[in-house]
Design a protein around this motif. Sequence first.
Motif: not given
Length: 401
Positions: A147-172
């Motif tokens: 489904g495409l309800r608002a709750n079916n989406f996540l917002t993610v924040i990544y660090q995308i520096d060359a020396q470190c790529r990782r997930l920093l935060w995730v929220g509904r």
Amino acid sequence: MHCRNGRPQSIEILLDPHGGIRGRCSQCRQPAPGYDRLPERRWAFVPLWGIRTDFRYAPRRVECAEHGVVVEHIPWSDGKRPVTCAMMGFLARWARRLSWRETARVFQTSWEAVYRSVEWFVQWGLEQRELRDIKSIGVDEIHWGRGLRANNFLTVIYQIDAQCRRLLWVGRRRSQATLRRGLKALGPEVVNGLSFVCSDMWKPYLQVLAAQAGHALHVLDRFHITSHLNQAVDQVRRAESTRLRAQGKQAAERLKHLRWTLLRRGSRVRGRARQKLNTLLASKLATARAWELKETFSHFWHYKSVIWAGAFLDYWCFRALRSRLEPMKKMARMLRAHEPLILNWFRAKGEISSGAVEGLNNKIRVVTRRSYGFRTYNAMEIALYHNLGRLPEPESTHRFC
Ligand SMILES: [Zn+2]
């Protein structure tokens, strides 16, 4: 060891305090005089030889000068959890290689126990992680579930520096409030130290990023623009396919089984798919024109100069707007509206890798798909941090994997 019908069922390890060593206060870890003993408790330990293994121990209470009568510090335990830290670390590490359900099955425990273990592991990691030297972040929306309800989406924040790529935060959800919450969680020091921010054209994100990270160069990255273009081509193909089928079968044949070919870069299409594509391109079909527009756009990324890239963008939008293909026209209008941010790609050249966001995105999809077994949003969120957060891990005297 307990056996049933001659087969080992469980191993119990009975522990006793060393008479000469005083218990330590669970608050300050200082040795303190004994007070009394509590009833026996049980902790699940890592299975030995594949046999369920438990610790049994009656904790002492100590009388700390500072904290009064408290339970002693128990090195293998954390709070009231019925599982040893060694076992939680063990399950959590395996839960990255197997699905949670399989982990539970293989090590004869419950899904719930695996969940709690990973949760403990991730919480520890989140508390200990360092958020220094973060120069570039990527913000993205991820769809999950049905489904495409608002709750079916996540917002993610990544660090995308060359020396470190990782997930920093995730929220509904993917609203302004979500992203504001995420940036707040990272803290003002991280946000103020950013040089580059990468995102999609999703309006709520653009607004929040402009307001809160205006000092950083905001880039609309290649990966997202390419996927929007692909979607536009696919819309043209689907509409045309429906139209042709309504008219009669033969012409529709030409569009059959082309979906994935059309999404690929032209230079990557070979063999029979290439023949089919060539036939399509020779036709006067709308899909062929849409594909050709998409393919032309890939030149855009090869420019070195912002000015020439801008000129190309103008030219491409002009052509797309005259194409009489509504999805392509819409794409052109979107690109025009965001031209300065798109051209920032060239201003940040070399600093942001086009593959960084895409790579992390793909990994997220692997986890959310394995998430078929994740019963709740929380479980999935924990799994994402666990697999993509590059979190520090608690020390363990027993490394089993
Ligand atoms: Zn104390």
